[in-house]
Scaffold this active site. Structure first.
Site, PDB file in Angstrom:
ATOM      1  N   ALA A  65      36.457  52.041  44.436  1.00  0.00           N
ATOM      2  CA  ALA A  65      37.381  53.486  44.500  1.00  0.00           C
ATOM      3  C   ALA A  65      38.577  52.941  44.741  1.00  0.00           C
ATOM      4  CB  ALA A  65      36.380  54.170  44.809  1.00  0.00           C
ATOM      5  N   GLY A 110      32.452  50.518  44.686  1.00  0.00           N
ATOM      6  CA  GLY A 110      32.688  51.295  43.225  1.00  0.00           C
ATOM      7  C   GLY A 110      32.966  50.282  41.914  1.00  0.00           C
ATOM      8  N   GLU A 113      29.456  49.273  41.634  1.00  0.00           N
ATOM      9  CA  GLU A 113      28.207  49.837  41.097  1.00  0.00           C
ATOM     10  C   GLU A 113      28.940  50.056  39.588  1.00  0.00           C
ATOM     11  OE1 GLU A 113      30.351  52.660  44.050  1.00  0.00           O
ATOM     12  OE2 GLU A 113      28.056  52.709  45.197  1.00  0.00           O
ATOM     13  N   GLU A 133      31.812  49.910  51.709  1.00  0.00           N
ATOM     14  CA  GLU A 133      31.981  51.402  52.141  1.00  0.00           C
ATOM     15  C   GLU A 133      31.862  50.675  54.030  1.00  0.00           C
ATOM     16  OE1 GLU A 133      30.343  50.102  49.052  1.00  0.00           O
ATOM     17  OE2 GLU A 133      31.020  51.519  47.735  1.00  0.00           O
TER      18      GLU A 133
HETATM   19  C1  HXC Z   1      43.486  51.492  46.755  1.00  0.00           C
HETATM   20  C2  HXC Z   1      43.693  49.500  46.686  1.00  0.00           C
HETATM   21  C3  HXC Z   1      42.274  49.122  46.430  1.00  0.00           C
HETATM   22  C4  HXC Z   1      41.344  50.340  46.415  1.00  0.00           C
HETATM   23  C5  HXC Z   1      43.101  47.233  46.378  1.00  0.00           C
HETATM   24  N1  HXC Z   1      44.241  48.544  46.624  1.00  0.00           N
HETATM   25  N2  HXC Z   1      42.148  48.317  46.686  1.00  0.00           N
HETATM   26  N3  HXC Z   1      44.044  50.686  46.947  1.00  0.00           N
HETATM   27  N4  HXC Z   1      42.317  51.891  46.561  1.00  0.00           N
HETATM   28  N5  HXC Z   1      39.803  50.115  46.410  1.00  0.00           N
HETATM   29  C6  HXC Z   1      46.104  48.005  46.992  1.00  0.00           C
HETATM   30  C7  HXC Z   1      46.564  47.567  47.869  1.00  0.00           C
HETATM   31  O1  HXC Z   1      46.487  48.553  48.811  1.00  0.00           O
HETATM   32  C8  HXC Z   1      47.351  46.830  47.616  1.00  0.00           C
HETATM   33  O2  HXC Z   1      48.360  48.166  47.009  1.00  0.00           O
HETATM   34  C9  HXC Z   1      47.314  46.512  46.297  1.00  0.00           C
HETATM   35  O3  HXC Z   1      46.163  46.683  45.781  1.00  0.00           O
HETATM   36  C10 HXC Z   1      46.626  44.986  46.907  1.00  0.00           C
HETATM   37  O4  HXC Z   1      45.805  44.717  46.991  1.00  0.00           O
HETATM   38  P1  HXC Z   1      45.834  43.584  48.403  1.00  0.00           P
HETATM   39  O5  HXC Z   1      45.148  44.355  49.465  1.00  0.00           O
HETATM   40  O6  HXC Z   1      47.063  42.804  48.601  1.00  0.00           O
HETATM   41  O7  HXC Z   1      45.235  42.122  47.838  1.00  0.00           O
HETATM   42  P2  HXC Z   1      44.391  40.951  48.028  1.00  0.00           P
HETATM   43  O8  HXC Z   1      45.277  40.601  49.799  1.00  0.00           O
HETATM   44  O9  HXC Z   1      44.219  40.132  47.175  1.00  0.00           O
HETATM   45  O10 HXC Z   1      43.107  41.975  48.780  1.00  0.00           O
HETATM   46  C11 HXC Z   1      42.269  41.505  47.162  1.00  0.00           C
HETATM   47  C12 HXC Z   1      41.667  43.018  47.850  1.00  0.00           C
HETATM   48  C13 HXC Z   1      41.222  43.722  48.825  1.00  0.00           C
HETATM   49  C14 HXC Z   1      40.013  42.463  48.908  1.00  0.00           C
HETATM   50  C15 HXC Z   1      40.385  43.647  46.951  1.00  0.00           C
HETATM   51  O11 HXC Z   1      42.951  44.486  47.924  1.00  0.00           O
HETATM   52  C16 HXC Z   1      40.894  44.766  49.748  1.00  0.00           C
HETATM   53  O12 HXC Z   1      39.545  44.968  50.499  1.00  0.00           O
HETATM   54  N6  HXC Z   1      40.379  46.336  48.672  1.00  0.00           N
HETATM   55  C17 HXC Z   1      39.876  47.154  48.608  1.00  0.00           C
HETATM   56  C18 HXC Z   1      38.544  46.689  48.953  1.00  0.00           C
HETATM   57  C19 HXC Z   1      37.182  48.315  49.084  1.00  0.00           C
HETATM   58  O13 HXC Z   1      37.375  47.899  50.213  1.00  0.00           O
HETATM   59  N7  HXC Z   1      36.284  48.026  47.869  1.00  0.00           N
HETATM   60  C20 HXC Z   1      36.019  49.511  48.496  1.00  0.00           C
HETATM   61  C21 HXC Z   1      36.418  51.154  48.540  1.00  0.00           C
HETATM   62  S1  HXC Z   1      35.566  52.317  49.517  1.00  0.00           S
HETATM   63  P3  HXC Z   1      50.169  47.708  47.804  1.00  0.00           P
HETATM   64  O14 HXC Z   1      50.528  48.736  47.820  1.00  0.00           O
HETATM   65  O15 HXC Z   1      49.583  47.307  49.280  1.00  0.00           O
HETATM   66  O16 HXC Z   1      50.355  46.546  46.680  1.00  0.00           O
HETATM   67  C22 HXC Z   1      34.912  52.305  47.914  1.00  0.00           C
HETATM   68  C23 HXC Z   1      33.485  53.886  47.699  1.00  0.00           C
HETATM   69  C24 HXC Z   1      33.478  53.952  46.138  1.00  0.00           C
HETATM   70  O17 HXC Z   1      34.389  51.502  46.453  1.00  0.00           O
HETATM   71  C25 HXC Z   1      32.029  55.146  46.145  1.00  0.00           C
HETATM   72  C26 HXC Z   1      32.722  56.574  46.127  1.00  0.00           C
HETATM   73  C27 HXC Z   1      32.313  57.859  46.087  1.00  0.00           C
END
Ligand code: HXC
Length: 259
Positions: A65, A110, A113, A133
């Site tokens: 998400a 997400g 999920e 999360e």
């Molecule tokens: C917003 C995101 C994102 C996310 C990546 N980006 N995931 N933005 N929400 N979930 C953005 C980064 O900020 C970055 O933006 C661009 O995408 C590229 O990502 P990088 O981190 O630079 O890439 P990389 O180094 O290759 O790493 C990839 C990655 C990492 C390991 C997937 O991006 C990451 O850990 N993302 C978050 C994953 C996460 O925690 N997902 C769960 C979210 S909580 P910029 O602008 O810097 O280029 C969730 C809750 C669900 O899902 C339920 C809700 C009710």
């Protein structure tokens, strides 16, 4: 129909492929993307027999998400964001047709999920799963605590969610999170071949089988057996049951008409 965050390919063999496409965030799901996905599901043509969900690009299925949208939410906002995703994913889960997730990279939070709401998951070797999360101060909120426990059992679900660690594709296969792992360049062909195999069967049978499995899962053993019996019996109202059995006995290939 026009979409800003979805790339849709309708194939003339009854298979539709939808790719989530938000390049600036590795296909993260914000509320606009989720609403678009809902509109897409609601308007799916009745001629579609199998839906394939994937992520646009070589790196990510869905990276979760959208963290930037969630950052400033309060409890009320968290409730509605969680409910939106959970509702859309439930619509996918109970669609009358099989849904296959072609997991082509990161399937985190997400994204994992979303994949779990699909009937079948085929992953590329570079796919990475996880529920990170707890590291963000939240818990899985699009039904991940429930579906991950159902798929891999509570012990693995708890470990994966409490630690927030990444699960590589080979481990995902070992614990039953995915059905198969293939090289990335073979992912879509593998999924399409599976979809074609499904479309060769009687559509009503596939639909009743899905309903029997899904609805039976929440019932007692006796209830699930009785439910299966009802769907089994309903098949005998269909022309495709007569066609399937006649074709077998006449040693020819069945030609199903979805009637
Ligand atoms: C917003 C995101 C994102 C996310 C990546 N980006 N995931 N933005 N929400 N979930 C953005 C980064 O900020 C970055 O933006 C661009 O995408 C590229 O990502 P990088 O981190 O630079 O890439 P990389 O180094 O290759 O790493 C990839 C990655 C990492 C390991 C997937 O991006 C990451 O850990 N993302 C978050 C994953 C996460 O925690 N997902 C769960 C979210 S909580 P910029 O602008 O810097 O280029 C969730 C809750 C669900 O899902 C339920 C809700 C009710």
């Amino acid at each position: 129909m026009d979409y800003n965050f979805l790339k849709v390919e309708n194939h003339d063999n009854g298979i539709t492929v939808v790719a989530i496409s938000v390049p600036q965030s590795l296909n993260a799901l914000n509320s606009k993307v989720l609403s678009e996905l809902e509109r897409f599901i609601d308007n799916l043509d009745i001629s579609v027999r199998v839906l394939v969900i994937t992520g646009d690009g070589p790196k990510s299925f869905v990276a979760g998400a959208d963290i930037s949208e969630m950052k400033d939410l309060n409890e009320k906002g968290g409730l509605s964001f969680g409910q939106l995703g959970a509702m859309v994913f439930r619509k996918i889960e109970v669609l009358d047709i099989p849904v296959i997730a072609a997991v082509n990279g990161y399937a985190l939070g997400g994204g994992c999920e979303l994949a779990m709401a699909c009937d079948i998951r085929i992953a590329s070797e570079n796919a990475r799963f996880g529920q990170p999360e707890t590291g963000l101060g939240i818990i899985p909120g699009f039904s991940g605590t429930y579906r991950l426990s159902k798929l891999v059992g509570q012990a693995f679900a708890k470990e994966i969610i409490y630690t927030g660690r990444t699960v590589k594709s080979d481990e995902a296969l070992k614990i039953g999170l995915v059905n198969a792992v293939v090289p990335q360049e073979e992912l879509l062909n593998t999924v399409m071949a599976m979809a074609v195999k499904i479309t060769a069967n009687a559509p009503i049978s596939v639909k009743y089988a899905k309903k029997s499995i899904n609805e039976g899962y929440d019932l007692s053993t006796a209830g699930a057996i009785a439910l299966e019996n009802e769907y089994f019996a309903k098949c005998f109202n269909t022309k495709d049951q007569k066609e399937g059995m006649d074709a077998f006995l006449s040693k020819r290939k069945a030609s199903f008409t979805n009637e």
